[in-house]
Design a protein around this motif. Structure first.
Motif, mmCIF file in Angstrom:
data_model
loop_
_atom_site.group_PDB
_atom_site.id
_atom_site.type_symbol
_atom_site.label_atom_id
_atom_site.label_comp_id
_atom_site.label_asym_id
_atom_site.label_seq_id
_atom_site.Cartn_x
_atom_site.Cartn_y
_atom_site.Cartn_z
ATOM 1 N N LEU A 28 -9.535 3.259 2.823
ATOM 2 C CA LEU A 28 -8.831 2.267 3.656
ATOM 3 C C LEU A 28 -8.856 0.887 3.000
ATOM 4 O O LEU A 28 -7.883 0.138 3.067
ATOM 5 C CB LEU A 28 -9.454 2.198 5.062
ATOM 6 C CG LEU A 28 -9.158 3.389 5.981
ATOM 7 C CD1 LEU A 28 -9.927 3.263 7.287
ATOM 8 C CD2 LEU A 28 -7.660 3.527 6.257
ATOM 9 N N GLU A 29 -9.964 0.569 2.340
ATOM 10 C CA GLU A 29 -10.090 -0.723 1.650
ATOM 11 C C GLU A 29 -9.094 -0.812 0.488
ATOM 12 O O GLU A 29 -8.456 -1.844 0.263
ATOM 13 C CB GLU A 29 -11.532 -0.891 1.140
ATOM 14 C CG GLU A 29 -11.921 -2.310 0.787
ATOM 15 C CD GLU A 29 -11.764 -3.315 1.929
ATOM 16 O OE1 GLU A 29 -11.253 -4.424 1.649
ATOM 17 O OE2 GLU A 29 -12.113 -3.003 3.079
ATOM 18 N N ARG A 64 -4.043 5.344 9.933
ATOM 19 C CA ARG A 64 -4.920 4.166 10.025
ATOM 20 C C ARG A 64 -4.511 3.035 9.085
ATOM 21 O O ARG A 64 -5.178 2.015 9.017
ATOM 22 C CB ARG A 64 -6.364 4.575 9.716
ATOM 23 C CG ARG A 64 -7.004 5.452 10.762
ATOM 24 C CD ARG A 64 -7.332 4.726 12.052
ATOM 25 N NE ARG A 64 -8.339 3.713 11.844
ATOM 26 C CZ ARG A 64 -9.647 3.913 11.946
ATOM 27 N NH1 ARG A 64 -10.102 5.130 12.225
ATOM 28 N NH2 ARG A 64 -10.485 2.934 11.750
ATOM 29 N N SER A 65 -3.438 3.225 8.338
ATOM 30 C CA SER A 65 -3.003 2.181 7.405
ATOM 31 C C SER A 65 -1.509 1.932 7.593
ATOM 32 O O SER A 65 -0.830 2.673 8.295
ATOM 33 C CB SER A 65 -3.264 2.618 5.955
ATOM 34 O OG SER A 65 -2.379 3.666 5.600
ATOM 35 N N GLU A 66 -1.028 0.900 6.939
ATOM 36 C CA GLU A 66 0.413 0.592 6.965
ATOM 37 C C GLU A 66 1.089 1.104 5.691
ATOM 38 O O GLU A 66 2.167 0.655 5.325
ATOM 39 C CB GLU A 66 0.606 -0.939 7.068
ATOM 40 C CG GLU A 66 0.090 -1.539 8.364
ATOM 41 C CD GLU A 66 0.828 -1.023 9.585
ATOM 42 O OE1 GLU A 66 2.067 -0.969 9.554
ATOM 43 O OE2 GLU A 66 0.145 -0.631 10.559
ATOM 44 N N LYS A 84 -5.800 -1.459 2.006
ATOM 45 C CA LYS A 84 -5.755 -2.817 2.575
ATOM 46 C C LYS A 84 -5.472 -3.857 1.491
ATOM 47 O O LYS A 84 -4.830 -4.872 1.721
ATOM 48 C CB LYS A 84 -7.109 -3.116 3.241
ATOM 49 C CG LYS A 84 -7.069 -4.200 4.293
ATOM 50 C CD LYS A 84 -8.404 -4.219 5.011
ATOM 51 C CE LYS A 84 -8.600 -5.524 5.744
ATOM 52 N NZ LYS A 84 -9.971 -5.635 6.285
ATOM 53 N N GLU A 85 -5.939 -3.563 0.279
ATOM 54 C CA GLU A 85 -5.715 -4.481 -0.851
ATOM 55 C C GLU A 85 -4.339 -4.274 -1.500
ATOM 56 O O GLU A 85 -4.030 -4.880 -2.523
ATOM 57 C CB GLU A 85 -6.833 -4.291 -1.891
ATOM 58 C CG GLU A 85 -8.178 -4.823 -1.402
ATOM 59 C CD GLU A 85 -9.346 -4.380 -2.275
ATOM 60 O OE1 GLU A 85 -9.110 -3.700 -3.302
ATOM 61 O OE2 GLU A 85 -10.498 -4.704 -1.918
ATOM 62 N N PRO A 137 0.814 -1.216 0.000
ATOM 63 C CA PRO A 137 0.000 0.000 0.000
ATOM 64 C C PRO A 137 0.847 1.265 0.000
ATOM 65 O O PRO A 137 1.864 1.348 0.687
ATOM 66 C CB PRO A 137 -0.818 -0.118 1.290
ATOM 67 C CG PRO A 137 -0.024 -1.019 2.176
ATOM 68 C CD PRO A 137 0.699 -1.964 1.265
#
Length: 194
Positions: free
Chosen positions: A98-99, A134-136, A102-103, A34
């Motif tokens: 965010l989705e 909120r994400s990596e 995440k993918e 990501p």
């Protein structure tokens, strides 16, 4: 060939020669995982220009009103745009973003939220900070250094991934994180404006 790739090739063939686009630091964008590319916003051309200069396919938020026209809405979805309601917290847009991350995809954001008509930097909205915290995702600052004038050179500069550890460790707010991202974009512009 997907519509995204087709559109990217067509736009690249037009915009690269017209604006004499010079790309710096493209190798800073990770090839996998990501990524959030955060850029200043000086023109309606910014999304396609970031799109054609990035080696990764990018998903962009676009103002919700554009999706109300059926044909345009369908077309935007096919070229990886998704709607956001401006001037309010849009939980659907946040979830979609965010989705996408995440993918393992790439999200393109303009932290200021709207175009700067003067070319000066505006105060960023907290959204970019929200996605970063909120994400990596790897956070890649990007400076578009204009002007958009045919025949004049336009620079698109991608900086190295930001070190988010300090911000996460100090439990920085989304706004503080967005401010830190904007500062990196400003530094890129200062260092490459000559």
């Amino acid at each position: 060939m997907s519509l995204y790739t087709f559109a990217k090739n067509v736009l690249a063939a037009i915009l690269f020669p017209v604006f004499r686009i010079q790309v710096i630091g493209k190798e800073n964008i990770p090839g996998q995982g990501p990524v959030i590319i955060c850029s200043n916003h000086i023109s309606n051309f910014d999304p396609p220009v970031v799109g054609i200069t990035s080696p990764r396919d990018i998903y962009f938020m676009a103002k919700g009103e554009l999706f109300e026209k059926r044909f345009l809405g369908k077309l935007l979805l096919k070229v990886h745009a998704f709607p956001v309601k401006r001037g309010m917290k849009d939980r659907n847009a946040l979830r979609t973003g965010l989705e996408i991350l995440k993918e393992g995809n790439t999200l393109g954001l303009f932290p200021e939220g709207t175009r700067s008509k003067t070319g000066e930097f505006g105060r960023p909205l907290a959204g970019a900070g929200f996605f970063a915290l909120r994400s990596e995702a790897a956070i890649i600052p990007c400076a578009i250094i204009g002007p958009y004038k045919p025949g004049k050179k336009l620079k698109v500069v991608y900086g190295p991934p930001m070190n988010m550890e300090k911000l996460r460790h100090s439990k920085a707010s989304a706004q503080e994180t967005a401010d830190a991202i904007m500062q990196e974009i400003k530094l890129l512009k200062e260092n490459h404006s000559s």
